[in-house]
Write an enzyme that holds these catalytic residues in place. Structure first.
Site, short mmCIF file in Angstrom:
data_model
loop_
_atom_site.label_atom_id
_atom_site.label_comp_id
_atom_site.label_asym_id
_atom_site.label_seq_id
_atom_site.Cartn_x
_atom_site.Cartn_y
_atom_site.Cartn_z
N ASP A 236 11.06 2.93 12.67
CA ASP A 236 11.55 2.71 11.31
C ASP A 236 12.41 3.88 10.84
OD1 ASP A 236 11.98 1.91 8.74
OD2 ASP A 236 9.90 2.19 8.04
N LYS A 243 15.76 7.09 5.96
CA LYS A 243 14.71 8.06 5.66
C LYS A 243 15.26 9.47 5.91
CE LYS A 243 10.66 5.29 7.01
NZ LYS A 243 9.97 5.26 5.70
N ASP A 255 5.17 3.07 13.60
CA ASP A 255 5.21 1.99 12.62
C ASP A 255 4.79 0.63 13.19
OD1 ASP A 255 5.50 1.58 9.92
OD2 ASP A 255 7.65 1.12 10.01
N GLU A 316 10.84 -2.73 4.98
CA GLU A 316 11.11 -3.74 6.01
C GLU A 316 9.83 -4.40 6.52
OE1 GLU A 316 10.58 -0.65 6.64
OE2 GLU A 316 9.21 -0.77 8.35
N ARG A 318 7.23 -5.59 4.97
CA ARG A 318 6.87 -6.82 4.24
C ARG A 318 7.82 -7.96 4.59
NH1 ARG A 318 7.44 -3.68 -1.34
NH2 ARG A 318 6.83 -2.03 0.11
N1 BES Z 1 6.73 2.55 7.53
C1 BES Z 1 6.91 2.90 6.18
C2 BES Z 1 5.62 3.37 5.51
C3 BES Z 1 4.99 4.64 6.01
C4 BES Z 1 5.23 5.84 5.37
C5 BES Z 1 4.11 4.63 7.06
C6 BES Z 1 4.63 6.99 5.81
C7 BES Z 1 3.51 5.78 7.50
C8 BES Z 1 3.76 6.97 6.87
C9 BES Z 1 7.45 1.72 5.40
O1 BES Z 1 8.26 0.86 6.10
C10 BES Z 1 8.24 2.25 4.27
O2 BES Z 1 9.25 2.85 4.53
N2 BES Z 1 7.80 1.99 3.05
C11 BES Z 1 8.49 2.44 1.90
C12 BES Z 1 8.49 1.31 0.89
C13 BES Z 1 9.32 1.58 -0.32
C14 BES Z 1 10.79 1.64 0.05
C15 BES Z 1 9.07 0.47 -1.31
C16 BES Z 1 7.78 3.66 1.35
O3 BES Z 1 6.56 3.67 1.33
O4 BES Z 1 8.47 4.61 0.98
ZN ZN Z 2 7.98 0.77 8.11
MG MG Z 3 10.28 1.41 6.06
#
Ligand code: BES
Ligand code: ZN
Ligand code: MG
Length: 462
Positions: A236, A243, A255, A316, A318
């Site tokens: 991811d 990111k 992920d 992504e 969801r």
């Molecule tokens: N894979 C990430 C979530 C994550 C963050 C897992 C840290 C493990 C450690 C996920 O896909 C993500 O990026 N979520 C975003 C959602 C937001 C954009 C609504 C997040 O949590 O920042």
């Molecule tokens: Zn993710």
């Molecule tokens: Mg993500």
């Protein structure tokens, strides 16, 4: 690490004796000294070493099952480069969790070193007493294998684990074990119009996969199957909503830890011949920017026809899970559980010591999940799931948007997912406990394999 029944004949084994304070079996001087120390202090166990081996003293009622697992870790750390064989003696209720701690501590992910790290681990065999049942040793060996498989998958980087490679690994693991595996390739996913999975995959140079694994043993007790769904984002980057690095992106090979957990669990359930009809679904892709990547503002038609406005391509998980959740409907499940490294919000809320769970399944199902979590020390914390949280997911131009408000993001994400499921539903956000930056006892460092033991215990008690 090999487990063998003790035959008492072979020499040169390190002896480990676990006994309660006050028991009179072979106490040596050091042990007698420790007994007085323990009686006066706060510690609930202590160990001493002499020519005869290791003697461990535990306080009566002072120890939890988890304490014994951690004792196993301590023993492993102490012996790992000092011996090859150890034999352990003691009561059944403490030997099994000690063995579990030793086994889970023995994991190494060293396949990419051209020269193996030194000193090497020499400790690789434990002899257990003959009063321990073969069945419980078998269960422990199967558990360890499933957990290690999940850890391996999570530790493998994208360069070695694309969506297609992951699907093949799943098939290789499951097909010899009475589980049928069907890997849907990109053309099929397109034909099915899985808009969520396809949109996340648009920036990728590798095709997505959608893996369906079914375990349906003769004489299974549930009329309708339990469907497990795992987030299989093999990497991811965040996509166009990139990111930051360092910090945000570095560990994102993890992920797909939700997918690794549900596949590890169905594997273990089949190995242990649980009489349950279980189906596991894994939508898999990487998420990255690219010439054709999906963009903030896009409106996507999902597998079930719902339209979603994408306001952050990093949300992504969801998108791909939604398609899997609505696909699950065709199996008429009695319960749907997903495991997903879904939100940073979950990690910020409670850290790495538990998963956050929520959903609309009966309270009884949550109670059972909590019980399994405590039993295995893969704990879960239930969060609210009130309708108000769904308001965060309302879009001005489509049925839903893929990001909620600034707060409580793990719950609005769960409410988004809920709209795609008809069956009773449990959502597990495993973003915290599936990955550790710093080594923590038998869980190790990096991939922990969290969720395999939890889901197996849940299914076993189901
Ligand atoms: N894979 C990430 C979530 C994550 C963050 C897992 C840290 C493990 C450690 C996920 O896909 C993500 O990026 N979520 C975003 C959602 C937001 C954009 C609504 C997040 O949590 O920042
Ligand atoms: Zn993710
Ligand atoms: Mg993500």
């Amino acid at each position: 690490m090999e487990l063998k029944k003790n035959n008492a004949k072979t020499g040169s084994k390190t002896k480990i004796l676990v006994q309660k304070v006050g028991s009179k079996e072979k106490p040596n001087k050091e042990t007698q000294y420790l007994a007085t120390e323990l009686a006066s202090g706060k510690a609930s166990w202590a160990f001493s070493k002499n020519e005869e081996g290791i003697q461990i003293l535990v306080k009566e009622n002072g120890m939890s099952v988890e304490d014994f697992r951690i004792m196993g870790f301590t023993l492993f750390e102490f012996l790992k480069d000092k011996t090859q064989d150890a034999e352990i003696e003691g009561k059944e209720n403490c030997i099994l969790p000690i063995l579990e701690g030793i086994m889970l501590s023995s994991y190494r992910f060293d396949r990419f070193f051209t020269t193996k790290p030194t000193p090497p681990n020499t400790f690789n065999r434990v002899y257990f007493p003959s009063h321990i049942s073969t069945a419980s040793i078998e269960e422990l060996s199967n558990t360890t294998a499933s957990v290690f498989w999940a850890r391996d998958m999570v530790n493998l980087p994208l360069s070695h684990l694309t969506a297609e490679q992951f699907a093949n690994e799943i098939s290789t693991l499951l097909t010899p074990n009475n589980i049928s595996v069907d890997i849907l390739e990109k053309a099929k996913i397109e034909a099915l119009k899985m808009g969520g999975l396809l949109s996340v995959n648009k920036g990728s140079i590798d095709p997505p996969t959608f893996t369906i694994a079914e375990y349906k043993p003769k004489g299974h007790k549930n009329k309708k199957p339990i469907v497990l769904i795992g987030k299989g984002v093999v990497y991811d980057t965040g996509g166009l909503s990139l990111k930051p690095t360092p910090g945000g992106m570095d560990t994102m090979k993890s992920d797909m830890a939700g997918a690794a957990a549900v596949i590890g669990a169905i594997h273990l359930a089949a190995k242990q011949e649980l009489k349950l009809h279980i189906i596991a679904l894994v939508p898999a892709t990487d998420n990255r920017p690219g010439m054709n990547a999906y963009t903030p503002g896009d409106v996507i038609t999902m597998y079930n026809g719902t339209t979603v406005e994408v306001l952050n391509t990093d949300a992504e998980g969801r998108m791909i899970l939604a398609d899997a959740l609505s696909y699950a409907e065709k199996f008429k499940p009695e319960l749907v559980i997903d495991a997903a490294t879904l939100t940073g919000a979950a990690v910020r809320a409670i850290g790495t010591h538990a998963a956050i769970v929520m959903g609309n399944a009966k309270d009884e199902a949550f109670t059972k999940l909590e019980k399994a979590g405590n039993e295995m020390h893969e704990r879960v914390v239930r969060f609210p799931f009130w309708e108000e949280y769904k308001n965060d997911m309302k879009s001005k131009i489509a049925d839903l948007k893929n990001v909620g408000g600034p707060n409580g993001g793990m719950i609005s994400a769960g409410k988004f997912l809920e709209t795609f499921v008809k069956a009773p539903y449990i959502h597990m956000d495993v973003a915290g406990p599936t990955w550790l930056d710093v080594k923590e006892n038998y869980k190790g460092v990096s991939a922990t394999g969290y969720g395999v033991r939890l889901l197996y215990a849940f299914l076993k008690n189901y």
